[in-house]
Design a protein around this motif. Structure first.
Motif, short mmCIF file in Angstrom:
data_model
loop_
_atom_site.label_atom_id
_atom_site.label_comp_id
_atom_site.label_asym_id
_atom_site.label_seq_id
_atom_site.Cartn_x
_atom_site.Cartn_y
_atom_site.Cartn_z
N GLU A 112 0.83 -1.20 0.00
CA GLU A 112 0.00 0.00 0.00
C GLU A 112 0.86 1.26 0.00
OE1 GLU A 112 -1.67 3.51 1.70
OE2 GLU A 112 -0.54 2.13 3.00
N ASN A 113 2.02 1.19 0.64
CA ASN A 113 2.93 2.33 0.67
C ASN A 113 3.74 2.46 -0.62
OD1 ASN A 113 2.75 3.66 3.38
ND2 ASN A 113 3.12 1.55 4.06
N LYS A 126 1.62 -7.76 13.92
CA LYS A 126 1.30 -7.18 12.62
C LYS A 126 2.38 -6.20 12.17
CE LYS A 126 -2.60 -9.23 11.79
NZ LYS A 126 -2.72 -10.17 10.65
N LEU A 127 2.52 -6.09 10.86
CA LEU A 127 3.43 -5.12 10.26
C LEU A 127 2.90 -3.71 10.51
CD1 LEU A 127 6.00 -5.12 8.38
CD2 LEU A 127 4.40 -4.79 6.49
N THR A 128 3.73 -2.83 11.08
CA THR A 128 3.26 -1.48 11.40
C THR A 128 4.11 -0.37 10.78
OG1 THR A 128 4.45 -1.69 13.50
CG2 THR A 128 2.08 -2.06 13.54
N SER A 129 5.27 -0.71 10.20
CA SER A 129 6.10 0.31 9.58
C SER A 129 7.01 -0.33 8.55
CB SER A 129 6.92 1.03 10.65
OG SER A 129 7.56 2.18 10.14
N MET A 130 7.38 0.44 7.50
CA MET A 130 8.22 -0.10 6.44
C MET A 130 9.02 0.99 5.75
SD MET A 130 6.92 1.25 3.43
CE MET A 130 7.33 0.15 2.09
N ARG A 131 10.11 0.57 5.11
CA ARG A 131 10.77 1.39 4.10
C ARG A 131 11.38 0.44 3.07
NH1 ARG A 131 15.79 4.28 7.39
NH2 ARG A 131 16.84 2.40 8.17
N ILE A 132 11.36 0.85 1.82
CA ILE A 132 11.74 -0.05 0.73
C ILE A 132 13.21 -0.42 0.80
CG2 ILE A 132 11.88 -0.32 -1.77
CD1 ILE A 132 9.47 1.44 -2.05
N TRP A 162 10.68 6.06 6.46
CA TRP A 162 9.75 5.09 7.02
C TRP A 162 8.30 5.53 6.79
CZ3 TRP A 162 10.91 0.41 9.25
CH2 TRP A 162 12.24 0.17 9.55
N HIS A 163 7.41 4.54 6.58
CA HIS A 163 5.98 4.80 6.41
C HIS A 163 5.18 3.85 7.29
CE1 HIS A 163 6.56 7.48 2.97
NE2 HIS A 163 7.43 6.61 2.50
N LEU A 174 -5.96 -2.37 12.66
CA LEU A 174 -4.74 -2.20 13.44
C LEU A 174 -3.80 -1.20 12.75
CD1 LEU A 174 -3.96 -5.93 14.34
CD2 LEU A 174 -4.77 -4.18 15.90
N GLY A 175 -3.06 -0.46 13.56
CA GLY A 175 -2.08 0.47 13.01
C GLY A 175 -2.37 1.91 13.41
#
Length: 421
Positions: free
Chosen positions: A252-253, A381-387, A393-394, A407-408
């Motif tokens: 989604e990000n 659950k996954l709550t943050s990411m960066r490629i 971070w998103h 959630l989130g």
């Protein structure tokens, strides 16, 4: 209550034993998603967060016990027996991936555990996605099993009684035409109890049916296997599983809420060349998914998994969508997995009534349905990411078709809900 005392008398030597002793005491989808990550986003970094929907108050010192168990994980490595089984039964994973697994080591430094003065547990996992993805199932099963030990639930556990109950459940499942597998690792009562449940279900299924005054009656249902790879190996079963919400949360990000489902479907089908064909579609509700489900992707995947919302409503929406694409719904699978018990699964099976190939994944009701024992309601659950390590971070969120499963970051959830209506 001794449960709330620091290292109470219930904290016996058994509580200190290593809980996760096998590398494949993990769900099949962990490995299939890990390979997907290696192929699509090998430089990605993420953060996972532990959520306790029951807001459990854990006894003082619980975080210390959990950290001790996490440190044990350094020595949990894959065996050649496990590799041989996975290469045979999880044939969609290439041989080079097992070279990677031979070198994989759990890194407890990726996990941060703390406990509030009130007793609530905070757990986060942060690092490279391909590495941290392995922690979800061990953390959940360790927290669940430790909690039951400290509550003293083991003291009232009657193995003979629980085996009888498992036998009755299995007969009810098989005689009512349910196609069903175990998905109960994450919130199990214990490793041993899950072992007993799976052994019992396989043994009864292998009898082929039941006999009464009218003669022999073959089972109309089927025990399909277990999502736990170790138990699948131990009992020569199929290691069942689908993909995971986290893939869509991450995407989604990358490509936005309207296109993330389609892009994960495309990437997943490219990675697996058409294998692993059950798609978990409800990460951002059903509207976003059905709006751009193309015929090509619908044909590429063998079916869909219903993990939230009213099952009857979701069934009708799925059937309607397939028909609108010119696809016969009866040729497609639908897997139901939303906190089911047997009676509810039978209701759904009767409602589907052969219009699709329905099957069921059952978790807590199989592996933690113990008399006088309250099961956990916990998720990671996954709550943050960066490629990549060079990007920003998103936040990652999950909306689902059930409000209780949202959630989130609340602000992002509200924004996305307003965006999609």
């Amino acid at each position: 209550d001794g449960y709330y005392d620091t290292f109470s008398s219930l904290l016996t030597a058994k509580a200190m034993q290593q809980i996760i002793r096998h590398f494949t005491d993990n769900d099949a989808y962990t490995f299939s998603c890990q390979y997907y990550v290696l192929q699509t986003y090998p430089r990605a970094e993420v953060e996972y967060t532990f959520f306790d929907r029951n807001k459990t108050v854990y006894p003082k010192g619980f975080a210390d016990l959990l950290n001790e168990q996490l440190n044990y994980m350094r020595n949990v490595v894959i065996t050649e027996e496990e590799i041989a089984f996975m290469q045979k039964k999880m044939y969609y994973l290439p041989k080079w991936y097992f070279i990677f697994l031979r070198g994989y080591r759990f890194n407890p430094r990726e996990v941060t555990v703390s406990q509030s003065p009130e007793g609530h547990l905070d757990i986060s996992i942060r690092g490279k996605w391909y590495s941290t993805i392995m922690w979800e199932m061990p953390i959940l099963s360790i927290v669940s099993e430790l909690t039951h030990i400290l509550r003293g639930d083991n003291n009232s556990y009657n193995a003979e009684r629980e085996l009888d109950r498992a036998s009755l459940k299995t007969r009810k499942i098989l005689s009512n035409g349910l196609i069903l597998g175990d998905m109960g690792t994450r919130r199990r009562f214990s490793f041993d109890h899950q072992d007993n449940i799976i052994r019992t279900m396989k043994s009864i299924y292998q009898t082929g049916g039941y006999e009464d005054a009218e003669g022999f009656h073959p089972w109309s249902g089927k025990f399909t296997g277990t999502s736990n790879v170790y138990f699948a190996m131990k009992y020569d079963l199929i290691a069942i599983g689908t993909m995971s919400h986290q893939l869509i949360e991450f995407e989604e990000n990358v490509s936005g809420i309207y296109e993330c489902n389609f892009n994960v479907m495309k990437k997943f089908s490219d990675v697996y060349d058409g294998d692993n064909g059950i798609f978990l579609y409800d990460c951002f509700g059903d509207k976003v998914f059905f709006n751009n489900l193309s015929k090509r992707m619908a044909m590429m995947f063998s079916g869909l998994r219903v993990d939230s919302g009213n099952e009857e409503e979701q069934t009708e929406k799925i059937i309607s969508k397939y028909k609108s694409l010119g696809i016969d719904p009866a040729t497609k699978q639908v897997v139901f997995s939303n906190g089911l018990n047997i009676d509810r699964a039978i209701e759904i099976h009767k409602f589907v009534n052969g219009r699709m190939k329905d099957s069921y994944g059952m978790g807590t009701f199989l592996t933690c349905d113990i008399e006088n024992c309250e099961p956990m309601n916990i998720v990671v659950k996954l709550t943050s990411m960066r490629i990549t390590e060079k990007r920003e971070w998103h936040d990652c969120v999950k909306l689902s078709n059930d409000k209780g499963k949202t959630l989130g970051n609340p602000e992002k959830c509200a924004y996305l809900l307003k965006l999609i209506g």
